[in-house]
Scaffold this motif. Sequence first.
Motif, PDB file in Angstrom:
ATOM      1  N   PRO A  50       3.779   0.182   5.268  1.00 28.32           N
ATOM      2  CA  PRO A  50       2.826   1.290   5.157  1.00 28.32           C
ATOM      3  C   PRO A  50       2.039   1.469   6.450  1.00 28.32           C
ATOM      4  O   PRO A  50       1.985   0.583   7.297  1.00 28.32           O
ATOM      5  N   SER A 108      -1.371   1.615   8.602  1.00 27.15           N
ATOM      6  CA  SER A 108      -2.573   0.810   8.481  1.00 27.15           C
ATOM      7  C   SER A 108      -3.434   0.945   9.724  1.00 27.15           C
ATOM      8  O   SER A 108      -2.922   0.932  10.844  1.00 27.15           O
ATOM      9  N   PHE A 134       2.550  -4.686   7.700  1.00 25.31           N
ATOM     10  CA  PHE A 134       1.672  -5.226   6.677  1.00 25.31           C
ATOM     11  C   PHE A 134       0.598  -6.077   7.331  1.00 25.31           C
ATOM     12  O   PHE A 134       0.830  -6.738   8.347  1.00 25.31           O
ATOM     13  N   GLU A 168      -5.167  -6.244   4.833  1.00 26.52           N
ATOM     14  CA  GLU A 168      -5.819  -5.178   4.080  1.00 26.52           C
ATOM     15  C   GLU A 168      -4.805  -4.444   3.209  1.00 26.52           C
ATOM     16  O   GLU A 168      -4.987  -4.305   2.004  1.00 26.52           O
ATOM     17  N   ASN A 169      -3.719  -3.986   3.817  1.00 19.26           N
ATOM     18  CA  ASN A 169      -2.794  -3.156   3.045  1.00 19.26           C
ATOM     19  C   ASN A 169      -1.828  -3.950   2.167  1.00 19.26           C
ATOM     20  O   ASN A 169      -1.019  -3.352   1.454  1.00 19.26           O
ATOM     21  N   THR A 185      -2.812  -3.654  -3.190  1.00 19.95           N
ATOM     22  CA  THR A 185      -2.425  -2.376  -3.771  1.00 19.95           C
ATOM     23  C   THR A 185      -2.858  -2.361  -5.239  1.00 19.95           C
ATOM     24  O   THR A 185      -3.267  -3.402  -5.783  1.00 19.95           O
TER      25      THR A 185
END
Length: 234
Positions: free
Chosen positions: A82, A84, A93, A96-97, A100
Motif C-alpha cells: 500500500p 504510505s 509496508f 503504520e500501514n 488495517t
Amino acid sequence: MRPFLSGLLLLGSAIVASAETLPLPQSLIALNSAEGGRMLLSSEANADYFDLGIHFTNQVHPAFCGPATIAMVLNALEVERPKSDMTLGLGLFDQENVFTPETEAVKPRAVLERSGLTLDELAGMFGAHSVQAKVHHAEDSSLDAFRSAATASIEDDVSFVLVNYLRAGIGQERGGHISPLGAYDAETDRFLILDVSRYKYPPVWVEAATLFDAMNTPDSDNDNRSRGYLLVSR
C-alpha cells in the motif's frame, strides 16, 4: 556466496555500531564482531539474511517488535504494497500501514501497544494480510524439529521463520520478544536473530538449544501456552 554479501554485512555492521546497545552475555555472538561476520560468510543457510536485510526496520514503539517483523516479512514476500507516508509513497509496508481493519479484529492496536502480540496473534495478523503463517508452539515441538524446519525455511525462497522467545532465556534483558531468523551456522549450531530492536541489541548468533529453550517458556497473555515460532509464506 552471493556477490553482494560483504556489502550487506558491512552495512549491517555500520548500523549496529552507531547504536548504543546493551552489553551482550558471552554466550551470544554479535553479527558485527569478527567472529560473527565470519560465521555469516561461511554459513550454509543464509538466504533469508539478504531477503530480510534489504527490508530491515527498527521497531518504533516498545511493544512493536511484532509489527516491525510483520512489515519486514510482508515486504520480503513482495505482498501487494500500500501507499504510505512513512515510506515516502514508495508502496512499502511499515509499522503504520500494517494496521488495517482486518488486523484490528485480531488485536486492536491500542491493546497491542500495551501488551504486544502472542504467537497466535502474530499468526492472525499475517492472516489478516492474506499470508499463511503456521504456528509451532515450542511445547508441541522439539529442538530437532525446530532446527530442521527453521534451516529449511531460511534456505528456501518461499518462506521465513519468526521466533517468539523470552529474552532472559538467552541472557538478554527481560521480557518476550519477536524477530525473524536470518541464517544458520551448522558448525556452531547457532541461528542468527535479526533483532528488530537495534537500539537495545545487535543481531546475534545464539545456540539452537538455548533459543529453543527460550521459546519453550509460558506466555502469560496466552493462557500459559508456550512461545514458539512461525513459518510464514504466501
